[in-house]
Write a protein that holds these residues in place. Sequence first.
Motif, PDB file in Angstrom:
ATOM      1  N   ARG A 180     117.378  17.192  12.286  1.00 12.42           N
ATOM      2  CA  ARG A 180     117.636  16.967  11.069  1.00 12.42           C
ATOM      3  C   ARG A 180     118.741  16.039  11.195  1.00 12.42           C
ATOM      4  O   ARG A 180     119.701  15.922  11.873  1.00 12.42           O
ATOM      5  CB  ARG A 180     118.099  18.464  10.543  1.00 12.42           C
ATOM      6  N   ILE A 181     118.848  15.006   9.909  1.00 14.12           N
ATOM      7  CA  ILE A 181     119.748  14.305   9.711  1.00 14.12           C
ATOM      8  C   ILE A 181     120.322  14.445   8.227  1.00 14.12           C
ATOM      9  O   ILE A 181     121.308  13.675   7.811  1.00 14.12           O
ATOM     10  CB  ILE A 181     119.310  12.724   9.929  1.00 14.12           C
ATOM     11  N   GLY A 182     119.904  15.523   7.734  1.00  8.20           N
ATOM     12  CA  GLY A 182     120.407  15.486   6.190  1.00  8.20           C
ATOM     13  C   GLY A 182     119.584  16.703   5.458  1.00  8.20           C
ATOM     14  O   GLY A 182     118.838  17.136   6.075  1.00  8.20           O
ATOM     15  N   ASP A 183     119.761  17.203   4.420  1.00  8.45           N
ATOM     16  CA  ASP A 183     119.055  17.934   3.600  1.00  8.45           C
ATOM     17  C   ASP A 183     117.408  17.463   3.480  1.00  8.45           C
ATOM     18  O   ASP A 183     117.185  16.506   3.095  1.00  8.45           O
ATOM     19  CB  ASP A 183     119.691  18.124   2.153  1.00  8.45           C
ATOM     20  N   ASN A 184     116.730  18.268   4.129  1.00  6.94           N
ATOM     21  CA  ASN A 184     115.340  18.100   4.248  1.00  6.94           C
ATOM     22  C   ASN A 184     114.876  16.834   4.806  1.00  6.94           C
ATOM     23  O   ASN A 184     113.827  16.030   4.207  1.00  6.94           O
ATOM     24  CB  ASN A 184     114.726  18.258   2.949  1.00  6.94           C
ATOM     25  N   GLU A 185     115.787  16.283   5.663  1.00  4.77           N
ATOM     26  CA  GLU A 185     115.361  14.824   6.126  1.00  4.77           C
ATOM     27  C   GLU A 185     115.419  14.927   7.585  1.00  4.77           C
ATOM     28  O   GLU A 185     116.462  15.569   8.315  1.00  4.77           O
ATOM     29  CB  GLU A 185     116.421  13.859   5.378  1.00  4.77           C
ATOM     30  N   ALA A 186     114.656  14.167   8.424  1.00  3.19           N
ATOM     31  CA  ALA A 186     114.585  14.164   9.869  1.00  3.19           C
ATOM     32  C   ALA A 186     114.423  13.119  10.180  1.00  3.19           C
ATOM     33  O   ALA A 186     113.565  12.166   9.494  1.00  3.19           O
ATOM     34  CB  ALA A 186     113.615  15.476  10.271  1.00  3.19           C
ATOM     35  N   THR A 187     114.771  12.850  11.625  1.00  7.55           N
ATOM     36  CA  THR A 187     114.416  11.452  12.461  1.00  7.55           C
ATOM     37  C   THR A 187     112.817  12.010  13.324  1.00  7.55           C
ATOM     38  O   THR A 187     112.856  13.097  13.619  1.00  7.55           O
ATOM     39  CB  THR A 187     115.264  11.098  13.551  1.00  7.55           C
ATOM     40  N   ILE A 188     111.973  11.038  12.800  1.00  7.39           N
ATOM     41  CA  ILE A 188     110.704  11.261  13.586  1.00  7.39           C
ATOM     42  C   ILE A 188     110.347  10.407  14.819  1.00  7.39           C
ATOM     43  O   ILE A 188     110.626   9.234  14.713  1.00  7.39           O
ATOM     44  CB  ILE A 188     109.396  10.996  12.604  1.00  7.39           C
ATOM     45  N   ILE A 189     109.964  11.070  16.005  1.00  9.57           N
ATOM     46  CA  ILE A 189     109.495  10.114  17.052  1.00  9.57           C
ATOM     47  C   ILE A 189     108.202   9.768  16.683  1.00  9.57           C
ATOM     48  O   ILE A 189     107.182  10.398  16.682  1.00  9.57           O
ATOM     49  CB  ILE A 189     109.597  10.987  18.404  1.00  9.57           C
ATOM     50  N   ALA A 190     108.327   8.239  16.935  1.00 10.37           N
ATOM     51  CA  ALA A 190     106.854   7.586  16.568  1.00 10.37           C
ATOM     52  C   ALA A 190     105.860   7.488  17.893  1.00 10.37           C
ATOM     53  O   ALA A 190     106.446   7.830  18.853  1.00 10.37           O
ATOM     54  CB  ALA A 190     107.133   6.191  16.120  1.00 10.37           C
ATOM     55  N   PRO A 191     104.481   7.368  17.600  1.00  9.93           N
ATOM     56  CA  PRO A 191     103.506   7.480  18.329  1.00  9.93           C
ATOM     57  C   PRO A 191     103.812   6.312  19.489  1.00  9.93           C
ATOM     58  O   PRO A 191     103.337   6.489  20.659  1.00  9.93           O
ATOM     59  CB  PRO A 191     102.338   6.798  17.344  1.00  9.93           C
ATOM     60  N   ALA A 192     104.333   5.171  19.042  1.00  9.51           N
ATOM     61  CA  ALA A 192     104.686   4.189  20.083  1.00  9.51           C
ATOM     62  C   ALA A 192     105.571   4.792  21.485  1.00  9.51           C
ATOM     63  O   ALA A 192     105.290   4.389  22.523  1.00  9.51           O
ATOM     64  CB  ALA A 192     105.452   2.929  19.250  1.00  9.51           C
ATOM     65  N   SER A 193     106.644   5.554  21.097  1.00  7.95           N
ATOM     66  CA  SER A 193     107.423   6.252  22.072  1.00  7.95           C
ATOM     67  C   SER A 193     106.611   7.249  22.801  1.00  7.95           C
ATOM     68  O   SER A 193     106.746   7.272  23.924  1.00  7.95           O
ATOM     69  CB  SER A 193     108.800   6.955  21.170  1.00  7.95           C
ATOM     70  N   ILE A 194     105.701   8.015  21.981  1.00  8.17           N
ATOM     71  CA  ILE A 194     104.809   8.859  22.804  1.00  8.17           C
ATOM     72  C   ILE A 194     103.976   8.204  23.738  1.00  8.17           C
ATOM     73  O   ILE A 194     103.832   8.736  24.940  1.00  8.17           O
ATOM     74  CB  ILE A 194     104.030  10.033  21.736  1.00  8.17           C
ATOM     75  N   ARG A 195     103.191   7.329  23.116  1.00  5.48           N
ATOM     76  CA  ARG A 195     102.207   6.705  24.190  1.00  5.48           C
ATOM     77  C   ARG A 195     102.807   6.157  25.282  1.00  5.48           C
ATOM     78  O   ARG A 195     102.449   6.109  26.451  1.00  5.48           O
ATOM     79  CB  ARG A 195     101.605   5.433  23.424  1.00  5.48           C
ATOM     80  N   ALA A 196     104.324   5.406  25.054  1.00  2.00           N
ATOM     81  CA  ALA A 196     104.774   4.774  26.397  1.00  2.00           C
ATOM     82  C   ALA A 196     105.133   5.811  27.302  1.00  2.00           C
ATOM     83  O   ALA A 196     105.151   5.551  28.584  1.00  2.00           O
ATOM     84  CB  ALA A 196     106.140   4.013  26.080  1.00  2.00           C
ATOM     85  N   ALA A 197     105.707   7.095  26.903  1.00  2.00           N
ATOM     86  CA  ALA A 197     106.101   8.164  27.611  1.00  2.00           C
ATOM     87  C   ALA A 197     104.860   8.724  28.207  1.00  2.00           C
ATOM     88  O   ALA A 197     104.812   8.899  29.641  1.00  2.00           O
ATOM     89  CB  ALA A 197     106.676   9.302  26.872  1.00  2.00           C
ATOM     90  N   ILE A 198     103.811   8.795  27.695  1.00  2.00           N
ATOM     91  CA  ILE A 198     102.523   9.286  28.460  1.00  2.00           C
ATOM     92  C   ILE A 198     102.023   8.206  29.555  1.00  2.00           C
ATOM     93  O   ILE A 198     101.723   8.816  30.674  1.00  2.00           O
ATOM     94  CB  ILE A 198     101.296   9.337  27.571  1.00  2.00           C
ATOM     95  N   GLU A 199     102.217   6.989  29.437  1.00  2.00           N
ATOM     96  CA  GLU A 199     101.701   6.106  30.193  1.00  2.00           C
ATOM     97  C   GLU A 199     102.814   6.187  31.445  1.00  2.00           C
ATOM     98  O   GLU A 199     102.210   5.377  32.566  1.00  2.00           O
ATOM     99  CB  GLU A 199     101.642   4.636  29.631  1.00  2.00           C
ATOM    100  N   SER A 200     104.003   6.485  31.435  1.00  2.00           N
ATOM    101  CA  SER A 200     104.956   6.493  32.328  1.00  2.00           C
ATOM    102  C   SER A 200     104.834   7.688  33.435  1.00  2.00           C
ATOM    103  O   SER A 200     105.211   7.609  34.274  1.00  2.00           O
ATOM    104  CB  SER A 200     106.252   6.532  32.052  1.00  2.00           C
ATOM    105  N   VAL A 201     103.922   8.779  32.665  1.00  2.00           N
ATOM    106  CA  VAL A 201     103.574   9.933  33.631  1.00  2.00           C
ATOM    107  C   VAL A 201     102.355   9.906  34.473  1.00  2.00           C
ATOM    108  O   VAL A 201     101.469   9.759  33.728  1.00  2.00           O
ATOM    109  CB  VAL A 201     103.842  11.092  32.833  1.00  2.00           C
ATOM    110  N   GLU A 202     102.429  10.234  35.616  1.00  2.00           N
ATOM    111  CA  GLU A 202     101.093  10.304  36.200  1.00  2.00           C
ATOM    112  C   GLU A 202     100.646  11.712  36.307  1.00  2.00           C
ATOM    113  O   GLU A 202     101.102  12.627  35.877  1.00  2.00           O
ATOM    114  CB  GLU A 202     101.492  10.062  37.987  1.00  2.00           C
ATOM    115  N   ASP A 203      99.449  11.699  36.502  1.00  2.00           N
ATOM    116  CA  ASP A 203      98.609  13.030  36.286  1.00  2.00           C
ATOM    117  C   ASP A 203      98.401  13.825  35.083  1.00  2.00           C
ATOM    118  O   ASP A 203      99.206  14.750  34.898  1.00  2.00           O
ATOM    119  CB  ASP A 203      99.351  13.925  37.521  1.00  2.00           C
ATOM    120  N   THR A 204      98.100  12.857  34.052  1.00  2.00           N
ATOM    121  CA  THR A 204      98.007  13.503  32.752  1.00  2.00           C
ATOM    122  C   THR A 204      96.782  14.075  32.606  1.00  2.00           C
ATOM    123  O   THR A 204      96.766  14.809  31.447  1.00  2.00           O
ATOM    124  CB  THR A 204      98.581  12.387  31.835  1.00  2.00           C
ATOM    125  N   LYS A 205      95.815  13.947  33.221  1.00  2.00           N
ATOM    126  CA  LYS A 205      94.427  14.410  32.822  1.00  2.00           C
ATOM    127  C   LYS A 205      94.189  15.700  33.007  1.00  2.00           C
ATOM    128  O   LYS A 205      94.877  16.570  33.764  1.00  2.00           O
ATOM    129  CB  LYS A 205      93.444  13.555  33.477  1.00  2.00           C
TER     130      LYS A 205
END
Length: 243
Positions: free
Chosen positions: A218-243
């Motif tokens: 949360r960063i304010g009333d009914n407002e939040a920061t969202i982690i975008a797909p770019a960050s999620i994809r990069a994280a997945i690619e950095s991890v081995e054995d995801t299948k």
Amino acid sequence: MRAFNLFAIFAIGFALVACAHNRPMPIKSAPVGIERSVLPIFVTGYSRSEKQVPTRNGFKTVTFTDFRACSAVYVAPHLLATSASVFPMEHVGVTMYDPDSIAILDGTAWLSAKDIPFFDPETGLVLIRTYQAGVPLTLWDGSLTPTDALKRIGHTFRLGPGVFATPSWDVGPATSNDAIDSLFSTTMFRARTDLSLGSCGSAIVRHGGTLVGIINRRIGDNEATIIAPASIRAAIESVEDTK
């Protein structure tokens, strides 16, 4: 987030439920196609204290365990993505935590965490590897505007009978504050949506269930920061054995 710290006042009975995995708590009214993708998680057992609680015969000493509850989203068959808000932030990183302290509820069954292979202190993204496979949501790599129809899908946590917390589905509208040409070109963005206890880690999705991001904090009333797909994809690619 102060709302998440409210769970610190609940008695150890709830914490034992999360740790021991021995008391299933059903989740009702799951959105179609999402019930195996977005799960509630509990992080327990990293801080304990004793307090005097009044009883009919005077006082008794009760042990309280500080813990947090949040939503998590499958982004690969064996990887759940969530927010660092569910972890104790006074420590550096979350890779130091024993995966046994993480309880994952899938309907009425408890799932086990294998390890925590990824943590990004800048975006607050955490990946939890599971032994059991889930159904990952597809990452949306297209554009985003404040007029796009989005939904928040996660769990909220309410005190049930006794001192046990019962997760229930938390679905509501969300609106991007930012216009983005491609969600694979930004690491985070802001969105407006109702927030409640457990909103961290909730999925922000488009129609059809494609994943636009997950709520970090949360960063304010009914407002939040969202982690975008770019960050999620990069994280997945950095991890081995995801299948």
